[in-house]
Design a protein around this motif. Structure first.
Motif, PDB file in Angstrom:
ATOM      1  N   SER A   1       0.830  -1.207   0.000  1.00 37.89           N
ATOM      2  CA  SER A   1       0.000   0.000   0.000  1.00 37.89           C
ATOM      3  C   SER A   1       0.868   1.263   0.000  1.00 37.89           C
ATOM      4  O   SER A   1       0.385   2.350  -0.300  1.00 37.89           O
TER       5      SER A   1
ATOM      6  N   ASN B   1      -5.108   0.908  -4.131  1.00 35.95           N
ATOM      7  CA  ASN B   1      -4.558   2.249  -3.932  1.00 35.95           C
ATOM      8  C   ASN B   1      -3.209   2.132  -3.217  1.00 35.95           C
ATOM      9  O   ASN B   1      -3.074   1.375  -2.251  1.00 35.95           O
ATOM     10  N   TYR B   2      -2.207   2.883  -3.728  1.00 33.76           N
ATOM     11  CA  TYR B   2      -0.911   2.839  -3.052  1.00 33.76           C
ATOM     12  C   TYR B   2      -0.201   4.170  -3.211  1.00 33.76           C
ATOM     13  O   TYR B   2      -0.574   5.005  -4.039  1.00 33.76           O
TER      14      TYR B   2
ATOM     15  N   ARG C   1       3.348  10.284  -4.395  1.00 29.50           N
ATOM     16  CA  ARG C   1       2.116  10.436  -5.174  1.00 29.50           C
ATOM     17  C   ARG C   1       1.149   9.306  -4.861  1.00 29.50           C
ATOM     18  O   ARG C   1       1.553   8.137  -4.784  1.00 29.50           O
ATOM     19  N   PRO C   2      -0.144   9.596  -4.740  1.00 23.68           N
ATOM     20  CA  PRO C   2      -1.128   8.514  -4.623  1.00 23.68           C
ATOM     21  C   PRO C   2      -1.414   7.911  -5.992  1.00 23.68           C
ATOM     22  O   PRO C   2      -1.590   8.623  -6.984  1.00 23.68           O
ATOM     23  N   ILE C   3      -1.419   6.590  -6.050  1.00 24.98           N
ATOM     24  CA  ILE C   3      -1.718   5.864  -7.286  1.00 24.98           C
ATOM     25  C   ILE C   3      -3.025   5.110  -7.076  1.00 24.98           C
ATOM     26  O   ILE C   3      -3.153   4.314  -6.141  1.00 24.98           O
ATOM     27  N   ALA C   4      -4.004   5.362  -7.941  1.00 22.86           N
ATOM     28  CA  ALA C   4      -5.341   4.788  -7.778  1.00 22.86           C
ATOM     29  C   ALA C   4      -5.379   3.326  -8.217  1.00 22.86           C
ATOM     30  O   ALA C   4      -4.669   2.911  -9.137  1.00 22.86           O
ATOM     31  N   ALA C   5      -6.229   2.559  -7.565  1.00 24.83           N
ATOM     32  CA  ALA C   5      -6.337   1.127  -7.840  1.00 24.83           C
ATOM     33  C   ALA C   5      -6.771   0.838  -9.272  1.00 24.83           C
ATOM     34  O   ALA C   5      -6.372  -0.177  -9.858  1.00 24.83           O
ATOM     35  N   ASP C   6      -7.583   1.730  -9.857  1.00 24.03           N
ATOM     36  CA  ASP C   6      -8.075   1.456 -11.206  1.00 24.03           C
ATOM     37  C   ASP C   6      -7.081   1.828 -12.299  1.00 24.03           C
ATOM     38  O   ASP C   6      -7.369   1.692 -13.488  1.00 24.03           O
ATOM     39  N   SER C   7      -5.871   2.283 -11.919  1.00 23.12           N
ATOM     40  CA  SER C   7      -4.877   2.682 -12.915  1.00 23.12           C
ATOM     41  C   SER C   7      -3.948   1.546 -13.323  1.00 23.12           C
ATOM     42  O   SER C   7      -3.148   1.697 -14.251  1.00 23.12           O
ATOM     43  N   HIS C   8      -4.041   0.392 -12.641  1.00 21.97           N
ATOM     44  CA  HIS C   8      -3.109  -0.689 -12.904  1.00 21.97           C
ATOM     45  C   HIS C   8      -3.783  -2.036 -12.709  1.00 21.97           C
ATOM     46  O   HIS C   8      -4.865  -2.136 -12.133  1.00 21.97           O
TER      47      HIS C   8
ATOM     48  N   ARG D   1       0.345  -4.912  -8.686  1.00 23.91           N
ATOM     49  CA  ARG D   1       1.419  -4.138  -8.073  1.00 23.91           C
ATOM     50  C   ARG D   1       2.643  -5.029  -7.879  1.00 23.91           C
ATOM     51  O   ARG D   1       2.511  -6.240  -7.653  1.00 23.91           O
TER      52      ARG D   1
END
Length: 381
Positions: A218, A266-267, A273-280, A283
């Motif tokens: 996370s 989300n991580y 920077r926050p990276i949204a779960a729907d972007s990848h 992980r």
């Protein structure tokens, strides 16, 4: 010793010193002599590499020797070297896609491959693993690019765009995509048994569920200091099972690549920077030598991509649900890394087998220099 001519390039998120075979032959003939020369030139024995041209990190302590091969299977052969940091070791057992990105640009800029009208394709054979790669560079009107605006996750600096492709067949280091014949194996590390997918594509890699290794993805800002002994032991065990070393051989630091995998979520990236779960789609954090990789090595990304196509693998089980395209239709795999999301483009044949993995990268020539190499350091046996 005379001066060693080198060409310094940034390729993707790495920096690599590139040497022509002719320049190298004036100083070193055998692979052992090349290892010794590079250790000295980089100042490998010092953790800061203060008295050499190394950058003091695993991603900036790399080199390649290049042989033009006109009329051959590829336009050039190259030997990749991962130079030690704090010890005079040089490993020749792996490949580096970021350095291959730089080599493709160097080949055009140095005249090894003449620029064509529109686009120029450079075919490269990695002598360490036998892998064949290609780098495609835009050369409008047959011009040679010296700068560009392409950027990649993990670097804010622009460079010449290079489309880097890894081509089947896979298994160049061990002879098989799955060296053990199984899609998952149990490997010993820190007194426990961990599930791993051991795959050889791009580079040999051991991919482990993050939760089994006790690693929370996370946030990717930490240095994993408490988990490094486990990951290093996992690499040593995997290397034996994959046939990369014998029991009496010391473990290598460069291969197999080792990483931990988790489903998308989300991580926080390494830069906050926050990276949204729907972007990848998944992980990952990889180990580079003895430290966490700040992004992901391209050979590791290829190994991850091939593993994702194997039902029942650690990676396939972590994937976000996605529509599988038909044979021959490219699909994208979005990989969440400490530097952000990178995307691989996957081509398959009529049987659904992965035939090519491509990534969009950037490269730039930094300098050409005559290196005054220090006194020879003694390499470990």
């Amino acid at each position: 010793m005379g001066l060693l001519r080198g060409h310094w390039y940034r390729g993707g998120t790495s920096k690599c010193w590139l040497f022509s075979a002719d320049d190298m032959a004036a100083h070193a003939g055998s692979r052992e002599e090349i290892r010794t020369l590079l250790a000295d030139a980089f100042g490998a024995a010092d953790a800061r590499q203060l008295d050499g041209v190394g950058g003091g990190t695993s991603t900036t302590s790399k080199a390649a020797v290049i042989w033009p091969t006109p009329g051959g299977e590829a336009d050039l052969d190259y030997l990749f070297a991962q130079v030690g940091i704090g010890d005079p070791s040089v490993e020749l057992g792996s490949n580096c896609g970021n350095c291959a990105t730089a080599i493709a640009l160097y080949a055009v800029q140095s005249g090894i491959v003449p620029p064509a009208e529109g686009i120029t394709r450079v075919r490269m054979r990695n002598l360490n693993t036998g892998a064949v790669l290609s780098g495609t560079i835009t050369t409008p009107g047959g011009s040679i690019p010296t700068s560009g605006l392409a950027r990649v996750s993990g670097s804010s600096a622009p460079g010449v765009p290079v489309r880097l492709s890894f081509h089947a067949p896979w298994g160049g280091s061990t002879g098989a995509v799955l060296p053990t014949g199984s899609v998952t194996n149990e490997i010993a590390a820190a007194g426990a048994m961990l599930t791993a997918t051991l795959v050889d594509a791009g580079a040999p890699a051991a991919l482990i569920p993050a939760d089994e290794a006790g690693i929370d993805l996370s946030s990717m800002a930490g240095n994993l200091s408490g988990h490094l002994p486990t990951l290093v032991e996992a690499r040593a065990s995997a290397g034996l099972m994959m046939g990369l070393r014998k029991p009496e051989d010391p473990p290598q630091n460069a291969v197999p690549k080792v990483g931990v995998i988790a489903s998308p979520g989300n991580y926080i990236a390494a830069d906050g920077r926050p990276i949204a779960a729907d972007s990848h789609d998944l992980r990952v954090r990889m180990l580079s030598m003895l430290t966490p990789h700040p992004a992901i090595g391209l050979t590791s990304a290829v190994a991850l991509t091939l593993a994702a196509a194997l039902p029942g693998s650690v990676v396939a089980k972590a994937l976000a649900p996605a529509h599988a395209p038909g044979p021959g239709v490219p699909r994208l795999l979005r990989i969440g890394t400490p530097a952000g999301v990178i995307t691989t483009e996957v081509m398959t044949d009529e049987n659904g087998q992965v035939t090519e993995v491509a990534l969009h990268r950037a490269a730039r020539h930094l300098a050409t220099a005559d290196i005054a190499v220090a006194q020879t350091a003694e390499l470990p046996a």
